[in-house]
Design an enzyme around this catalytic site. Structure first.
Site, PDB file in Angstrom:
ATOM      1  CE  LYS A  11      10.631  -0.406  12.442  1.00  0.00           C
ATOM      2  NZ  LYS A  11      10.565   0.669  11.487  1.00  0.00           N
ATOM      3  CG  ASP A 141      10.872  -3.937  10.336  1.00  0.00           C
ATOM      4  OD1 ASP A 141      11.989  -4.213  10.374  1.00  0.00           O
ATOM      5  OD2 ASP A 141      10.222  -2.864   9.867  1.00  0.00           O
TER       6      ASP A 141
HETATM    7  P1  ATP Z   1       7.564  -0.933   8.161  1.00  0.00           P
HETATM    8  O1  ATP Z   1       7.957   0.303   9.588  1.00  0.00           O
HETATM    9  O2  ATP Z   1       7.870  -2.226   8.899  1.00  0.00           O
HETATM   10  O3  ATP Z   1       8.101  -0.449   7.109  1.00  0.00           O
HETATM   11  P2  ATP Z   1       5.309   0.816   8.192  1.00  0.00           P
HETATM   12  O4  ATP Z   1       4.985   1.225   9.584  1.00  0.00           O
HETATM   13  O5  ATP Z   1       5.875   1.847   7.406  1.00  0.00           O
HETATM   14  O6  ATP Z   1       6.100  -0.598   8.100  1.00  0.00           O
HETATM   15  P3  ATP Z   1       2.699  -0.394   7.963  1.00  0.00           P
HETATM   16  O7  ATP Z   1       1.761   0.245   8.946  1.00  0.00           O
HETATM   17  O8  ATP Z   1       3.016  -1.696   8.248  1.00  0.00           O
HETATM   18  O9  ATP Z   1       3.976   0.525   7.486  1.00  0.00           O
HETATM   19  O10 ATP Z   1       1.703  -0.387   6.711  1.00  0.00           O
HETATM   20  C1  ATP Z   1       2.166  -0.513   5.424  1.00  0.00           C
HETATM   21  C2  ATP Z   1       1.131  -0.813   4.502  1.00  0.00           C
HETATM   22  O11 ATP Z   1       0.712  -2.230   4.647  1.00  0.00           O
HETATM   23  C3  ATP Z   1      -0.059  -0.097   4.598  1.00  0.00           C
HETATM   24  O12 ATP Z   1      -0.282   0.781   3.467  1.00  0.00           O
HETATM   25  C4  ATP Z   1      -1.237  -1.111   4.739  1.00  0.00           C
HETATM   26  O13 ATP Z   1      -2.124  -1.023   3.636  1.00  0.00           O
HETATM   27  C5  ATP Z   1      -0.687  -2.648   4.784  1.00  0.00           C
HETATM   28  N1  ATP Z   1      -0.969  -3.253   5.900  1.00  0.00           N
HETATM   29  C6  ATP Z   1      -1.182  -4.680   5.677  1.00  0.00           C
HETATM   30  N2  ATP Z   1      -1.416  -5.078   6.887  1.00  0.00           N
HETATM   31  C7  ATP Z   1      -1.416  -4.258   7.699  1.00  0.00           C
HETATM   32  C8  ATP Z   1      -1.578  -4.059   9.135  1.00  0.00           C
HETATM   33  N3  ATP Z   1      -1.899  -5.267   9.669  1.00  0.00           N
HETATM   34  N4  ATP Z   1      -1.407  -3.044   9.586  1.00  0.00           N
HETATM   35  C9  ATP Z   1      -1.358  -1.759   8.928  1.00  0.00           C
HETATM   36  N5  ATP Z   1      -0.976  -1.845   7.697  1.00  0.00           N
HETATM   37  C10 ATP Z   1      -1.063  -3.007   7.159  1.00  0.00           C
END
Ligand code: ATP
Length: 317
Positions: A11, A141
């Protein structure tokens, strides 16, 4: 053993406003969330042992209990012990396309896919709102990621009001591979710097959150006016992330100064920056121009588009 292959889209935030403090300690938010074509592929299969296993092709993603997909499976085991006893454990394979820690809800969409996948594997017949409710206990989210499309999200981000779908607005995403911004840091820093102006009483919090429903960007979405949507993009977290991360600031500036860019913004807590375009041709052209302007192999660029759905089943065997 049965298995499902699911598409789990990322998203972007078209709008993110931090309204104030809630009594539960979270921030009260008003956001507009939009699913995009960039997606992970999640395979969920039943296995004969009573375990949960996670595999992922991305070295930065943990495969232990800290993986949100693992936590989603654990939640289903806790909620539906009889189905777990009947169908056994679950093996989850994640093929990552979505950059990690990027503000694109990569972990949340993986968790949403596991909820949908296990619901199918275990023939539970859960409704969308039941899946969203389960998802809200894993992360703010996750509920949005289940149904996807375009939606207003208030509360912690888990209270959703769907908007008419925005199909086919073209997008370029830019993210430095090795640059991560902690979501917790971004919100904590925002509170330190701007907490004085927070709304704290519940009536005013609710009134302000509701105001987003009649805001200018929602009107532009209802009118399907991509130029106007792009002009009304907003993200409060840019106020804390851009000053500390000059690379993100530079990306914002470069996009803003390219001809043909309708609008540009950081997504979520960053560090991904996105720009909107009328056509894929323009998006591809600007992607090349940004690549030429910033000669750095660490910079990843993706061309994608807005889509109208969240988790989808790609195949089942
Ligand atoms: P959001 O936009 O919801 O804040 P994000 O895109 O910033 O999320 P993610 O890619 O979800 O961040 O990753 C955040 C942290 O979560 C990473 O540092 C990773 O180590 C951990 N993590 C745990 N599970 C997952 C997963 N299935 N995919 C990606 N990262 C994950």
């Amino acid at each position: 053993m049965r298995s499902y292959s699911l598409i789990a889209p990322a998203k972007i935030n078209l709008y993110l406003e931090i309204i104030g403090d809630r009594s539960d300690g979270y921030h009260e938010l008003a956001m507009i969330l939009q699913s995009i074509g960039l997606a992970d592929e999640i395979d969920v299969r039943s296995i004969s042992s009573e375990n949960i296993h996670v595999h992922c092709n991305h070295p930065q993603v943990p495969t232990d209990k800290t993986n949100l997909a693992y936590r989603a499976a654990e939640l289903m085991v806790r909620q539906f012990p009889e189905a777990f006893a009947k169908y056994g454990g679950v093996e989850i394979s994640i093929k990552k396309q979505i950059p990690v820690a990027a503000g694109l809800a990569g972990g949340s969409t993986n968790a949403a896919a596991v909820l949908v996948g296990i619901d199918l594997l275990w023939k539970l017949g859960l409704t969308q709102s039941e899946l969203e409710e389960l998802g809200s206990t894993l992360g703010s989210d996750v509920p949005f990621c289940v149904a996807g499309g375009t939606a207003i999200a208030t509360g912690r981000g888990e209270q959703l009001s769907p908007l008419p779908s925005l199909d086919n607005i073209c997008i370029v995403l830019a993210k430095y591979r090795s640059l991560e911004v902690s979501t917790a840091w971004a919100y904590k820093t925002y509170r330190q710097q701007f907490g004085d102006s927070y709304i704290r009483d519940s009536d005013n919090l609710e009134a302000r959150a509701n105001a987003v429903h009649s805001g200018a960007i929602v009107k532009a979405i209802l009118d399907k006016d991509s130029g106007e949507i792009a002009q009304k993009l907003h993200n409060d977290l840019e106020r804390v992330v851009l000053p500390v991360y000059p690379q993100v600031f530079q990306l914002r500036e470069i996009f803003a100064n390219q001809e043909g860019v309708l609008g540009t913004m950081m997504s979520g807590s960053g560090p991904t920056v996105f720009a909107l375009f009328e056509s894929e041709q323009q998006a591809e052209k600007i992607k090349l121009q940004v690549r030429e302007a910033i000669v750095d192999e660490d910079l990843e660029l993706f061309v994608t588009r807005t889509i109208t759905h969240g988790i989808q089943v790609a195949s089942s065997v």
